[in-house]
Design a protein around this motif. Structure first.
Motif, PDB file in Angstrom:
ATOM      1  N   UNK A 186      -9.953  52.003  20.559  1.00 26.37           N
ATOM      2  CA  UNK A 186     -11.183  51.320  20.954  1.00 26.37           C
ATOM      3  C   UNK A 186     -11.837  50.619  19.765  1.00 26.37           C
ATOM      4  N   UNK A 187     -11.866  51.280  18.600  1.00 29.66           N
ATOM      5  CA  UNK A 187     -12.456  50.663  17.406  1.00 29.66           C
ATOM      6  C   UNK A 187     -11.670  49.429  16.991  1.00 29.66           C
ATOM      7  N   UNK A 188     -10.342  49.560  16.966  1.00 27.51           N
ATOM      8  CA  UNK A 188      -9.497  48.432  16.555  1.00 27.51           C
ATOM      9  C   UNK A 188      -9.679  47.252  17.496  1.00 27.51           C
ATOM     10  N   UNK A 189      -9.649  47.485  18.806  1.00 31.07           N
ATOM     11  CA  UNK A 189      -9.787  46.396  19.781  1.00 31.07           C
ATOM     12  C   UNK A 189     -11.173  45.761  19.717  1.00 31.07           C
ATOM     13  N   UNK A 190     -12.204  46.588  19.532  1.00 33.88           N
ATOM     14  CA  UNK A 190     -13.565  46.053  19.478  1.00 33.88           C
ATOM     15  C   UNK A 190     -13.737  45.106  18.301  1.00 33.88           C
ATOM     16  N   UNK A 191     -13.257  45.502  17.126  1.00 32.56           N
ATOM     17  CA  UNK A 191     -13.404  44.632  15.958  1.00 32.56           C
ATOM     18  C   UNK A 191     -12.467  43.429  16.036  1.00 32.56           C
ATOM     19  N   UNK A 221     -19.200  43.553   7.646  1.00 30.50           N
ATOM     20  CA  UNK A 221     -18.374  43.868   8.803  1.00 30.50           C
ATOM     21  C   UNK A 221     -17.166  44.718   8.400  1.00 30.50           C
ATOM     22  N   UNK A 222     -16.627  44.458   7.221  1.00 29.59           N
ATOM     23  CA  UNK A 222     -15.491  45.252   6.741  1.00 29.59           C
ATOM     24  C   UNK A 222     -15.918  46.697   6.517  1.00 29.59           C
ATOM     25  N   UNK A 223     -17.089  46.891   5.915  1.00 30.12           N
ATOM     26  CA  UNK A 223     -17.589  48.251   5.689  1.00 30.12           C
ATOM     27  C   UNK A 223     -17.899  48.946   7.009  1.00 30.12           C
ATOM     28  N   UNK A 224     -18.461  48.180   7.961  1.00 29.19           N
ATOM     29  CA  UNK A 224     -18.745  48.761   9.273  1.00 29.19           C
ATOM     30  C   UNK A 224     -17.455  49.194   9.961  1.00 29.19           C
ATOM     31  N   UNK A 225     -16.413  48.377   9.831  1.00 34.01           N
ATOM     32  CA  UNK A 225     -15.128  48.741  10.420  1.00 34.01           C
ATOM     33  C   UNK A 225     -14.574  50.009   9.770  1.00 34.01           C
ATOM     34  N   UNK A 226     -14.673  50.097   8.442  1.00 33.41           N
ATOM     35  CA  UNK A 226     -14.185  51.291   7.760  1.00 33.41           C
ATOM     36  C   UNK A 226     -14.893  52.544   8.224  1.00 33.41           C
ATOM     37  N   UNK A 227     -16.228  52.450   8.369  1.00 32.07           N
ATOM     38  CA  UNK A 227     -16.978  53.618   8.833  1.00 32.07           C
ATOM     39  C   UNK A 227     -16.566  54.002  10.255  1.00 32.07           C
ATOM     40  N   UNK A 238     -11.396  41.847  18.816  1.00 33.89           N
ATOM     41  CA  UNK A 238     -11.769  40.883  19.856  1.00 33.89           C
ATOM     42  C   UNK A 238     -13.214  40.411  19.752  1.00 33.89           C
ATOM     43  N   UNK A 239     -14.120  41.286  19.262  1.00 35.15           N
ATOM     44  CA  UNK A 239     -15.537  40.941  19.259  1.00 35.15           C
ATOM     45  C   UNK A 239     -16.048  40.464  17.903  1.00 35.15           C
ATOM     46  N   UNK A 240     -15.439  40.934  16.817  1.00 34.81           N
ATOM     47  CA  UNK A 240     -15.907  40.553  15.482  1.00 34.81           C
ATOM     48  C   UNK A 240     -15.026  39.471  14.881  1.00 34.81           C
ATOM     49  N   UNK A 241     -13.725  39.764  14.773  1.00 31.37           N
ATOM     50  CA  UNK A 241     -12.803  38.763  14.235  1.00 31.37           C
ATOM     51  C   UNK A 241     -12.548  37.659  15.254  1.00 31.37           C
ATOM     52  N   UNK A 242     -12.587  38.035  16.543  1.00 32.09           N
ATOM     53  CA  UNK A 242     -12.416  37.097  17.653  1.00 32.09           C
ATOM     54  C   UNK A 242     -11.064  36.379  17.587  1.00 32.09           C
ATOM     55  N   UNK A 243     -10.039  37.186  17.422  1.00 27.97           N
ATOM     56  CA  UNK A 243      -8.680  36.671  17.459  1.00 27.97           C
ATOM     57  C   UNK A 243      -7.869  37.531  18.416  1.00 27.97           C
ATOM     58  N   UNK A 244      -6.956  36.935  19.153  1.00 26.89           N
ATOM     59  CA  UNK A 244      -6.101  37.751  20.028  1.00 26.89           C
ATOM     60  C   UNK A 244      -5.116  38.573  19.209  1.00 26.89           C
ATOM     61  N   UNK A 245      -4.686  39.663  19.771  1.00 31.09           N
ATOM     62  CA  UNK A 245      -3.685  40.493  19.111  1.00 31.09           C
ATOM     63  C   UNK A 245      -2.350  39.760  19.046  1.00 31.09           C
ATOM     64  N   UNK A 252      -2.938  43.266   9.582  1.00 33.38           N
ATOM     65  CA  UNK A 252      -3.583  42.141  10.254  1.00 33.38           C
ATOM     66  C   UNK A 252      -5.098  42.199  10.112  1.00 33.38           C
ATOM     67  N   UNK A 253      -5.682  43.363  10.322  1.00 30.13           N
ATOM     68  CA  UNK A 253      -7.134  43.491  10.211  1.00 30.13           C
ATOM     69  C   UNK A 253      -7.607  43.263   8.781  1.00 30.13           C
ATOM     70  N   UNK A 254      -6.881  43.819   7.816  1.00 31.83           N
ATOM     71  CA  UNK A 254      -7.263  43.624   6.420  1.00 31.83           C
ATOM     72  C   UNK A 254      -7.219  42.149   6.044  1.00 31.83           C
ATOM     73  N   UNK A 255      -6.152  41.457   6.449  1.00 35.39           N
ATOM     74  CA  UNK A 255      -6.041  40.025   6.155  1.00 35.39           C
ATOM     75  C   UNK A 255      -7.172  39.240   6.821  1.00 35.39           C
ATOM     76  N   UNK A 256      -7.477  39.583   8.077  1.00 31.66           N
ATOM     77  CA  UNK A 256      -8.516  38.853   8.807  1.00 31.66           C
ATOM     78  C   UNK A 256      -9.888  39.045   8.175  1.00 31.66           C
ATOM     79  N   UNK A 257     -10.211  40.273   7.768  1.00 32.20           N
ATOM     80  CA  UNK A 257     -11.505  40.513   7.135  1.00 32.20           C
ATOM     81  C   UNK A 257     -11.590  39.812   5.783  1.00 32.20           C
ATOM     82  N   UNK A 258     -10.466  39.800   5.034  1.00 30.00           N
ATOM     83  CA  UNK A 258     -10.469  39.114   3.741  1.00 30.00           C
ATOM     84  C   UNK A 258     -10.693  37.623   3.919  1.00 30.00           C
TER      85      UNK A 258
END
Length: 499
Positions: free
Chosen positions: A282-287, A84-90, A289-296, A71-77
């Motif tokens: 925490x990292x997954x939820x932060x990106x 933001x994708x690189x920041x998430x990876x780090x 809800x705050x970056x992708x801004x989509x509900x789980x 889901x995260x990979x699809x959303x970032x793509x």
């Protein structure tokens, strides 16, 4: 009822996977040592807990980790935001490693034996930061469509001069740091991220481009910690005089858990597991809800999967303490004391082979790879090849321990051999092969190998017990890469499969 059935089938399958370990131990205990060990019932109970834990863990991965990674990979793509994708990876790589209990144990031991020259917190930052940076680099490589084999060849060739420049004791610490960076949770999550990202990009081969992140995450701490050690000890040339070697996660002991003390220890183990998982959550939820801004999607399903992960890891960890941890040290010491080198080498090989077959992260990734290329990557075959590599690596490491060969020479020649195989292997399986090397040394094999190494070193009256144990871990993580690369070379004629 359907979910219960899935769990029951998973636990039964895990129990069947444990049979090789039980067979190896029983064979050598009865035929070679010819004695019935004390405390058989706790070992049997521990093995049962390991089976239950693996079953729960794998089901938790299917319900939570793999869907979140895709889901995260699809959303970032779709978002098209590379920064933001690189920041998430780090952040993902950093959070996955910083709370790893084995790394914390290594860091505190390193600080103790170095008289404070190596700071525990600094070492953890170095390892976690290097993993985060290289996960981001691996994502950038995948997006730019750079061949992964050049990154791996360049990185591992850098290991050669660094290994020779680093004090041997720090080299052992560095290779151990690389092993603990690939743990039971982060390996499937990082693999799911890479596979999901490639599936989201048009014209990419998931098999060829989706793997390699785990390999880079294992490699990076080995270089970073060695460089850190070179810098630290450059100003303290006599600091290594009293060094006794770094340690992996504490080896188990018969601590006589009973009553209140047992409850306290169990609660502590559970809190450690939660502490290891919460930074990743925490990292997954932060990106999300705050970056992708989509509900789980399907939050109840994800929450259930997370609970399965926690319960599975808890049962698995307790089972290791009761069942698998004592096996390596006890039998290795007995075989080394028996004076038969042939039996010793055979046992080391078979124990490494059997322990690898039940590695949960390996089972999960092999099943995932089997869906990408079913004609080439049969999960049982891949697990068998990796187990063969671990067994061979342990065999070479045991010969090194018995003969006294320098560890750095053995490691460097092994790395150079891997680079040659990398140049000859099909490009679409290089990243996958190197990932398997990191996956091979995870939550089952590392403790068993560490216990095995300590048992051998004690029995052989080694001058540096813990350092010699590190040699086994390092070689056990490298030889599976070579075995899978050889397999890919010999099966080159097989038609490629793209999804």
């Amino acid at each position: 009822m359907g979910e219960f059935g899935e769990l029951a089938r998973g636990v039964l399958k895990s129990g069947r996977n444990l049979l090789p370990v039980i067979a190896v131990v029983a064979l050598f205990q009865a035929v070679v040592l010819r004695e019935i060990p004390e405390g058989v019932l706790p070992v049997i109970a521990g093995l049962a807990l390991v089976a239950v834990g693996i079953g729960l863990f794998l089901r938790g991965l299917e319900l939570s980790v793999f869907p979140v990674g895709r889901s995260l990979a699809n959303a970032f793509a779709e978002k098209g935001s590379l920064p933001w994708l690189l920041a998430f990876g780090f952040c993902l790589g950093f959070a996955a490693v910083i709370a790893e209990p084995a790394l914390i144990a290594v860091a505190h031991k390193a600080q103790t034996v170095s008289d404070g020259l190596i700071q525990a917190w600094t070492l953890r930052i170095v390892v976690a930061g290097s993993v985060g940076a290289v996960v981001a680099l691996g994502i950038l490589r995948a997006v730019l469509n750079h061949p992964v084999h050049w990154y791996l060849i360049g990185g591992y060739l850098l290991l050669v001069p660094v290994t020779y420049l680093t004090p041997p004791e720090v080299t052992g610490l560095a290779y151990d740091a690389g092993a603990v960076s690939a743990n039971i949770v982060t390996v499937p999550l990082v693999a799911a991220l890479g596979i999901g990202l490639m599936a989201s990009l048009r014209g990419r081969s998931v098999l060829a481009d989706g793997f390699g992140l785990v390999a880079l995450a294992v490699f990076a701490p080995r270089v970073a910690v060695q460089i850190y050690g070179i810098v630290v000890y450059a100003f303290e040339p006599g600091a290594l005089a009293g060094y006794t070697g770094a340690a992996t996660a504490p080896l188990p002991a018969d601590d006589g858990r009973a009553g209140h003390a047992a409850l306290v220890l169990l609660a502590t183990d559970l809190l450690r597991i939660l502490g290891n998982l919460l930074p990743i959550v925490a990292v997954v939820l932060a990106f999300q809800l705050l970056v992708i801004r989509r509900p789980l999607l399907h939050p109840h399903r994800l929450a259930g999967g997370f609970l399965f992960l926690v319960a599975g890891l808890f049962a698995f960890t307790e089972g290791l303490h009761l069942g698998l941890f004592p096996i390596g040290e006890h039998l290795a010491a007995g075989l080394a004391g028996a004076g038969s080198a042939v039996f010793l080498y055979l046992f080391v090989f078979l124990l490494g082979f059997a322990a690898t077959l039940v590695e949960p992260a390996l089972i999960a990734v092999a099943q995932r790879a089997g869906t990408l290329a079913p004609r080439r990557l049969h999960p049982p075959l891949i697990r068998g090849l990796v187990a063969l590599g671990v067994g061979l690596g342990l065999g070479v490491g045991t010969v090194r321990l018995v003969t006294g060969w320098p560890l750095d020479h053995v490691l460097v020649f092994t790395v150079l051999g891997l680079m040659l195989l990398t140049l000859l292997a099909p490009r679409d399986l290089v990243g996958f092969s190197f990932d398997l090397g990191g996956i091979a040394t995870s939550d089952v094999t590392v403790p068993v190998i560490a216990a095995l190494g300590v048992g051998l070193a004690v029995a052989l009256e080694s001058d540096d017990v813990l350092l010699d144990g590190f040699g086994l871990v390092a070689l056990a993580s490298l030889y599976p890469i070579g075995v899978v690369l050889l397999y890919s070379i010999f099966t080159r004629a097989a038609p490629s499969e793209r999804h």
